[in-house]
Design a protein around this motif. Structure first.
Motif, PDB file in Angstrom:
ATOM      1  N   UNK A 185       0.846  -1.199   0.000  1.00  0.00           N
ATOM      2  CA  UNK A 185       0.000   0.000   0.000  1.00  0.00           C
ATOM      3  C   UNK A 185       0.880   1.246   0.000  1.00  0.00           C
ATOM      4  N   UNK A 186       0.311   2.308  -0.508  1.00  0.00           N
ATOM      5  CA  UNK A 186       1.079   3.561  -0.582  1.00  0.00           C
ATOM      6  C   UNK A 186       0.119   4.748  -0.649  1.00  0.00           C
ATOM      7  N   UNK A 187       0.674   5.925  -0.494  1.00  0.00           N
ATOM      8  CA  UNK A 187      -0.136   7.129  -0.700  1.00  0.00           C
ATOM      9  C   UNK A 187       0.198   7.701  -2.077  1.00  0.00           C
ATOM     10  N   UNK A 188      -0.672   8.568  -2.552  1.00  0.00           N
ATOM     11  CA  UNK A 188      -0.419   9.174  -3.872  1.00  0.00           C
ATOM     12  C   UNK A 188       0.873   9.977  -3.838  1.00  0.00           C
ATOM     13  N   UNK A 189       1.106  10.672  -2.725  1.00  0.00           N
ATOM     14  CA  UNK A 189       2.308  11.513  -2.644  1.00  0.00           C
ATOM     15  C   UNK A 189       3.570  10.648  -2.694  1.00  0.00           C
ATOM     16  N   UNK A 190       3.551   9.556  -1.939  1.00  0.00           N
ATOM     17  CA  UNK A 190       4.731   8.684  -1.958  1.00  0.00           C
ATOM     18  C   UNK A 190       4.960   8.139  -3.378  1.00  0.00           C
ATOM     19  N   UNK A 191       3.864   7.739  -4.004  1.00  0.00           N
ATOM     20  CA  UNK A 191       3.988   7.172  -5.345  1.00  0.00           C
ATOM     21  C   UNK A 191       4.549   8.203  -6.335  1.00  0.00           C
ATOM     22  N   UNK A 192       3.963   9.386  -6.290  1.00  0.00           N
ATOM     23  CA  UNK A 192       4.381  10.430  -7.242  1.00  0.00           C
ATOM     24  C   UNK A 192       5.837  10.820  -6.985  1.00  0.00           C
ATOM     25  N   UNK A 193       6.204  10.948  -5.709  1.00  0.00           N
ATOM     26  CA  UNK A 193       7.587  11.325  -5.420  1.00  0.00           C
ATOM     27  C   UNK A 193       8.550  10.288  -5.975  1.00  0.00           C
ATOM     28  N   UNK A 194       8.174   9.036  -5.826  1.00  0.00           N
ATOM     29  CA  UNK A 194       9.043   8.001  -6.354  1.00  0.00           C
ATOM     30  C   UNK A 194       9.075   8.076  -7.886  1.00  0.00           C
ATOM     31  N   UNK A 195       7.913   8.247  -8.456  1.00  0.00           N
ATOM     32  CA  UNK A 195       7.778   8.334  -9.921  1.00  0.00           C
ATOM     33  C   UNK A 195       8.633   9.475 -10.474  1.00  0.00           C
ATOM     34  N   UNK A 196       8.528  10.638  -9.852  1.00  0.00           N
ATOM     35  CA  UNK A 196       9.288  11.797 -10.332  1.00  0.00           C
ATOM     36  C   UNK A 196      10.790  11.558 -10.145  1.00  0.00           C
ATOM     37  N   UNK A 197      11.136  10.946  -9.045  1.00  0.00           N
ATOM     38  CA  UNK A 197      12.548  10.671  -8.774  1.00  0.00           C
ATOM     39  C   UNK A 197      13.149   9.738  -9.814  1.00  0.00           C
ATOM     40  N   UNK A 198      12.320   8.860 -10.357  1.00  0.00           N
ATOM     41  CA  UNK A 198      12.818   7.920 -11.368  1.00  0.00           C
ATOM     42  C   UNK A 198      12.929   8.585 -12.742  1.00  0.00           C
ATOM     43  N   UNK A 199      12.385   9.791 -12.842  1.00  0.00           N
ATOM     44  CA  UNK A 199      12.476  10.490 -14.126  1.00  0.00           C
ATOM     45  C   UNK A 199      11.436  10.020 -15.114  1.00  0.00           C
ATOM     46  N   UNK A 200      10.385   9.549 -14.677  1.00  0.00           N
ATOM     47  CA  UNK A 200       9.235   8.973 -15.371  1.00  0.00           C
ATOM     48  C   UNK A 200       9.505   8.265 -16.689  1.00  0.00           C
ATOM     49  N   UNK A 201      10.190   7.189 -16.504  1.00  0.00           N
ATOM     50  CA  UNK A 201      10.541   6.379 -17.650  1.00  0.00           C
ATOM     51  C   UNK A 201       9.932   4.992 -17.473  1.00  0.00           C
TER      52      UNK A 201
END
Ligand code: AKG
Ligand code: FE2
Length: 248
Positions: free
Chosen positions: A222-238
Protein backbone atom coordinates in the motif's frame (compact mmCIF):
# COMPACT_ATOMS: atom_id res chain seq x y z
CA UNK A 1 -12.86 19.83 -27.76
CA UNK A 2 -11.70 21.78 -30.78
CA UNK A 3 -12.11 25.01 -28.78
CA UNK A 4 -9.78 23.68 -26.12
CA UNK A 5 -7.10 22.71 -28.63
CA UNK A 6 -7.50 26.02 -30.39
CA UNK A 7 -7.05 27.81 -27.07
CA UNK A 8 -3.76 25.98 -26.53
CA UNK A 9 -2.48 26.88 -29.92
CA UNK A 10 -3.45 30.49 -29.38
CA UNK A 11 -1.57 30.50 -26.13
CA UNK A 12 1.58 29.02 -27.63
CA UNK A 13 1.47 31.49 -30.46
CA UNK A 14 1.41 34.43 -28.06
CA UNK A 15 4.40 36.74 -28.20
CA UNK A 16 7.19 35.54 -25.93
CA UNK A 17 6.53 38.20 -23.31
CA UNK A 18 2.99 36.89 -22.81
CA UNK A 19 3.53 33.14 -23.06
CA UNK A 20 6.61 33.29 -20.88
CA UNK A 21 4.86 35.05 -18.03
CA UNK A 22 3.88 31.95 -16.08
CA UNK A 23 7.38 30.67 -15.46
CA UNK A 24 6.97 30.40 -11.74
CA UNK A 25 4.12 29.14 -9.65
CA UNK A 26 3.95 32.41 -7.76
CA UNK A 27 3.72 34.62 -10.78
CA UNK A 28 1.04 32.65 -12.51
CA UNK A 29 -0.93 31.94 -9.37
CA UNK A 30 -1.11 35.65 -8.71
CA UNK A 31 -2.24 36.35 -12.24
CA UNK A 32 -4.79 33.65 -12.73
CA UNK A 33 -5.99 32.32 -9.39
CA UNK A 34 -5.00 28.85 -10.51
CA UNK A 35 -1.55 27.35 -10.25
CA UNK A 36 0.49 26.76 -13.33
CA UNK A 37 3.92 25.34 -13.54
CA UNK A 38 6.24 24.28 -16.30
CA UNK A 39 7.66 20.79 -16.59
CA UNK A 40 10.35 21.98 -18.92
CA UNK A 41 13.00 21.41 -16.26
CA UNK A 42 15.67 18.98 -17.35
CA UNK A 43 17.03 18.61 -13.83
CA UNK A 44 15.78 15.14 -13.06
CA UNK A 45 14.49 14.12 -16.43
CA UNK A 46 16.16 12.13 -19.13
CA UNK A 47 16.04 13.40 -22.73
CA UNK A 48 12.55 12.96 -24.11
CA UNK A 49 10.86 13.43 -20.76
CA UNK A 50 10.50 17.14 -21.29
CA UNK A 51 8.56 19.26 -23.73
CA UNK A 52 6.81 22.54 -23.59
CA UNK A 53 4.24 21.73 -20.99
CA UNK A 54 2.14 23.72 -18.61
CA UNK A 55 0.23 22.24 -15.75
CA UNK A 56 -2.86 23.82 -14.32
CA UNK A 57 -3.96 22.88 -10.88
CA UNK A 58 -7.27 24.22 -9.95
CA UNK A 59 -7.82 24.86 -6.24
CA UNK A 60 -10.30 22.33 -4.86
CA UNK A 61 -12.66 25.10 -3.71
CA UNK A 62 -11.78 28.35 -5.40
CA UNK A 63 -12.46 31.30 -3.14
CA UNK A 64 -13.94 34.11 -5.13
CA UNK A 65 -12.75 36.81 -2.73
CA UNK A 66 -9.08 35.93 -2.96
CA UNK A 67 -9.42 35.62 -6.72
CA UNK A 68 -10.80 39.11 -6.94
CA UNK A 69 -7.93 40.44 -4.90
CA UNK A 70 -5.41 38.75 -7.18
CA UNK A 71 -4.75 41.68 -9.49
CA UNK A 72 -5.73 42.81 -12.94
CA UNK A 73 -5.75 39.32 -14.47
CA UNK A 74 -4.27 37.96 -17.65
CA UNK A 75 -4.76 39.41 -21.13
CA UNK A 76 -8.14 38.48 -22.70
CA UNK A 77 -6.73 35.79 -25.02
CA UNK A 78 -5.04 34.04 -22.08
CA UNK A 79 -8.08 34.43 -19.89
CA UNK A 80 -10.18 32.85 -22.63
CA UNK A 81 -7.76 29.96 -23.00
CA UNK A 82 -7.72 29.45 -19.26
CA UNK A 83 -11.53 29.47 -19.03
CA UNK A 84 -11.72 26.74 -21.62
CA UNK A 85 -9.09 24.74 -19.78
CA UNK A 86 -10.68 24.98 -16.38
CA UNK A 87 -11.86 21.85 -14.72
CA UNK A 88 -11.04 19.37 -12.07
CA UNK A 89 -7.68 17.76 -11.78
CA UNK A 90 -4.55 18.53 -13.62
CA UNK A 91 -4.23 19.41 -17.24
CA UNK A 92 -1.27 19.69 -19.42
CA UNK A 93 -0.73 21.30 -22.69
CA UNK A 94 2.32 19.87 -24.39
CA UNK A 95 3.47 21.42 -27.62
CA UNK A 96 5.73 19.35 -29.79
CA UNK A 97 7.25 20.91 -32.89
CA UNK A 98 7.43 19.00 -36.14
CA UNK A 99 10.95 17.89 -36.94
CA UNK A 100 12.53 17.62 -40.39
CA UNK A 101 13.06 13.95 -41.18
CA UNK A 102 11.40 12.84 -37.99
CA UNK A 103 10.42 9.24 -37.78
CA UNK A 104 11.05 6.40 -35.43
CA UNK A 105 14.72 7.28 -35.09
CA UNK A 106 13.68 10.47 -33.35
CA UNK A 107 11.38 8.76 -30.97
CA UNK A 108 13.77 8.49 -28.09
CA UNK A 109 15.22 11.94 -28.44
CA UNK A 110 12.24 14.12 -29.04
CA UNK A 111 8.65 13.82 -27.98
CA UNK A 112 7.50 12.20 -24.80
CA UNK A 113 9.57 9.28 -23.72
CA UNK A 114 7.96 5.90 -22.93
CA UNK A 115 6.15 5.96 -19.64
CA UNK A 116 2.94 5.05 -17.89
CA UNK A 117 0.95 7.68 -16.02
CA UNK A 118 0.88 8.00 -12.22
CA UNK A 119 -2.91 8.27 -12.18
CA UNK A 120 -6.00 6.07 -11.95
CA UNK A 121 -7.07 7.19 -15.37
CA UNK A 122 -5.84 9.80 -17.79
CA UNK A 123 -8.22 11.41 -20.25
CA UNK A 124 -6.29 12.73 -23.19
CA UNK A 125 -7.31 15.04 -25.98
CA UNK A 126 -4.88 15.05 -28.88
CA UNK A 127 -5.07 17.20 -31.96
CA UNK A 128 -5.02 15.83 -35.50
CA UNK A 129 -1.22 15.76 -35.83
CA UNK A 130 -0.62 12.32 -34.36
CA UNK A 131 2.50 10.90 -32.76
CA UNK A 132 0.98 9.07 -29.78
CA UNK A 133 1.92 5.39 -29.56
CA UNK A 134 1.15 2.62 -27.08
CA UNK A 135 3.17 -0.49 -26.36
CA UNK A 136 1.15 -3.59 -27.24
CA UNK A 137 2.74 -7.01 -27.04
CA UNK A 138 6.23 -5.53 -27.24
CA UNK A 139 5.45 -3.41 -30.33
CA UNK A 140 4.76 0.29 -30.59
CA UNK A 141 1.36 0.87 -32.10
CA UNK A 142 0.11 4.22 -33.35
CA UNK A 143 -2.96 5.75 -31.77
CA UNK A 144 -4.40 7.75 -34.64
CA UNK A 145 -6.27 10.88 -33.64
CA UNK A 146 -10.04 10.42 -33.96
CA UNK A 147 -11.93 13.71 -34.20
CA UNK A 148 -14.29 14.16 -31.28
CA UNK A 149 -12.77 11.32 -29.25
CA UNK A 150 -10.73 11.24 -26.07
CA UNK A 151 -8.04 8.66 -25.39
CA UNK A 152 -8.45 7.12 -21.93
CA UNK A 153 -5.33 5.58 -20.42
CA UNK A 154 -5.22 3.24 -17.46
CA UNK A 155 -2.64 4.59 -15.02
CA UNK A 156 -0.30 2.94 -12.53
CA UNK A 157 -2.60 3.60 -9.59
CA UNK A 158 -5.40 1.59 -11.15
CA UNK A 159 -2.99 -1.25 -11.86
CA UNK A 160 -1.85 -1.22 -8.24
CA UNK A 161 -5.38 -1.07 -6.81
CA UNK A 162 -6.73 -3.71 -9.17
CA UNK A 163 -3.80 -5.98 -8.29
CA UNK A 164 -2.81 -6.20 -11.97
CA UNK A 165 -6.33 -6.85 -13.27
CA UNK A 166 -6.12 -3.59 -15.21
CA UNK A 167 -2.68 -2.87 -16.60
CA UNK A 168 -1.40 0.65 -17.05
CA UNK A 169 -0.46 1.40 -20.61
CA UNK A 170 3.04 2.34 -21.63
CA UNK A 171 2.93 5.09 -24.18
CA UNK A 172 5.12 7.69 -25.82
CA UNK A 173 4.87 10.54 -28.28
CA UNK A 174 7.15 10.67 -31.27
CA UNK A 175 7.92 13.72 -33.34
CA UNK A 176 6.03 13.96 -36.56
CA UNK A 177 7.48 14.87 -39.89
CA UNK A 178 8.19 18.40 -41.01
CA UNK A 179 5.22 20.05 -42.65
CA UNK A 180 2.82 19.09 -39.89
CA UNK A 181 1.82 21.87 -37.51
CA UNK A 182 3.24 21.75 -33.97
CA UNK A 183 1.34 19.21 -31.91
CA UNK A 184 -0.73 20.10 -28.88
CA UNK A 185 -2.55 17.85 -26.46
CA UNK A 186 -4.41 18.16 -23.19
CA UNK A 187 -4.25 15.50 -20.52
CA UNK A 188 -6.39 15.33 -17.41
CA UNK A 189 -4.90 13.07 -14.74
CA UNK A 190 -7.32 11.59 -12.25
CA UNK A 191 -5.58 10.91 -8.98
CA UNK A 192 -5.88 11.91 -5.32
CA UNK A 193 -5.14 15.51 -4.60
CA UNK A 194 -5.09 17.78 -1.57
CA UNK A 195 -4.80 16.33 1.92
CA UNK A 196 -5.96 12.88 0.80
CA UNK A 197 -2.91 12.57 -1.42
CA UNK A 198 -0.61 12.32 1.56
CA UNK A 199 -2.93 10.77 4.14
CA UNK A 200 -5.08 8.26 2.30
CA UNK A 201 -3.49 4.88 1.85
CA UNK A 202 -4.26 2.89 -1.30
CA UNK A 203 -3.52 -0.76 -1.82
CA UNK A 204 -4.74 -3.68 -3.90
CA UNK A 205 -8.48 -4.26 -3.50
CA UNK A 206 -9.36 -7.92 -2.88
CA UNK A 207 -10.53 -9.17 -6.26
CA UNK A 208 -13.17 -11.64 -5.04
CA UNK A 209 -15.89 -8.99 -4.96
CA UNK A 210 -18.43 -11.55 -6.16
CA UNK A 211 -17.24 -14.07 -3.59
CA UNK A 212 -16.76 -16.66 -6.31
CA UNK A 213 -12.99 -17.02 -6.10
CA UNK A 214 -10.47 -16.80 -3.31
CA UNK A 215 -8.84 -13.37 -3.37
CA UNK A 216 -5.44 -13.30 -5.00
CA UNK A 217 -2.66 -12.26 -2.65
CA UNK A 218 -1.72 -8.59 -2.90
CA UNK A 219 1.05 -8.00 -5.42
CA UNK A 220 1.77 -4.47 -4.30
CA UNK A 221 2.32 -2.80 -0.98
CA UNK A 222 0.00 0.00 0.00
CA UNK A 223 1.08 3.56 -0.58
CA UNK A 224 -0.14 7.13 -0.70
CA UNK A 225 -0.42 9.17 -3.87
CA UNK A 226 2.31 11.51 -2.64
CA UNK A 227 4.73 8.68 -1.96
CA UNK A 228 3.99 7.17 -5.35
CA UNK A 229 4.38 10.43 -7.24
CA UNK A 230 7.59 11.32 -5.42
CA UNK A 231 9.04 8.00 -6.35
CA UNK A 232 7.78 8.33 -9.92
CA UNK A 233 9.29 11.80 -10.33
CA UNK A 234 12.55 10.67 -8.77
CA UNK A 235 12.82 7.92 -11.37
CA UNK A 236 12.48 10.49 -14.13
CA UNK A 237 9.24 8.97 -15.37
CA UNK A 238 10.54 6.38 -17.65
CA UNK A 239 8.77 3.16 -18.54
CA UNK A 240 6.84 1.45 -15.70
CA UNK A 241 9.70 1.42 -13.24
CA UNK A 242 7.80 3.34 -10.54
CA UNK A 243 5.18 0.60 -10.26
CA UNK A 244 7.83 -2.08 -9.90
CA UNK A 245 9.15 -0.35 -6.81
CA UNK A 246 5.87 -1.07 -4.98
CA UNK A 247 5.67 -4.68 -6.04
CA UNK A 248 5.83 -7.23 -3.22
O1 AKG B 1 0.58 14.28 -25.53
C1 AKG B 1 0.18 13.13 -25.44
O2 AKG B 1 -0.50 12.59 -26.33
C2 AKG B 1 0.53 12.28 -24.26
C3 AKG B 1 1.04 13.07 -23.10
C4 AKG B 1 1.36 12.15 -21.98
O3 AKG B 1 1.48 10.98 -22.16
C5 AKG B 1 1.52 12.69 -20.63
O4 AKG B 1 1.54 13.91 -20.46
O5 AKG B 1 1.61 11.88 -19.69
FE1 FE2 C 1 1.32 9.93 -20.32
Amino acid sequence: MSGMLEALRTFHEEPADVSSVPTTRGTWAAVSGTTATSTCSTRRRPPGATRSTWIWRRPARPRRKSRRRAGPGPPPEIAGARRRLRGRGQRRRPLLPAVPGAGDSWSTTLGKTRHSDPSFLTVLLQDGVGGLQVLLGGRWVRVPPVPGAFVVNIGDFLQLMSNDKFKSVEHRVVAVDAGAPPRVSVACFFRPRGAAASTRVYGPIPTDTLGTKPPSPPRYRSTTAVEFINHYMGKGHVSKSALKHFRI
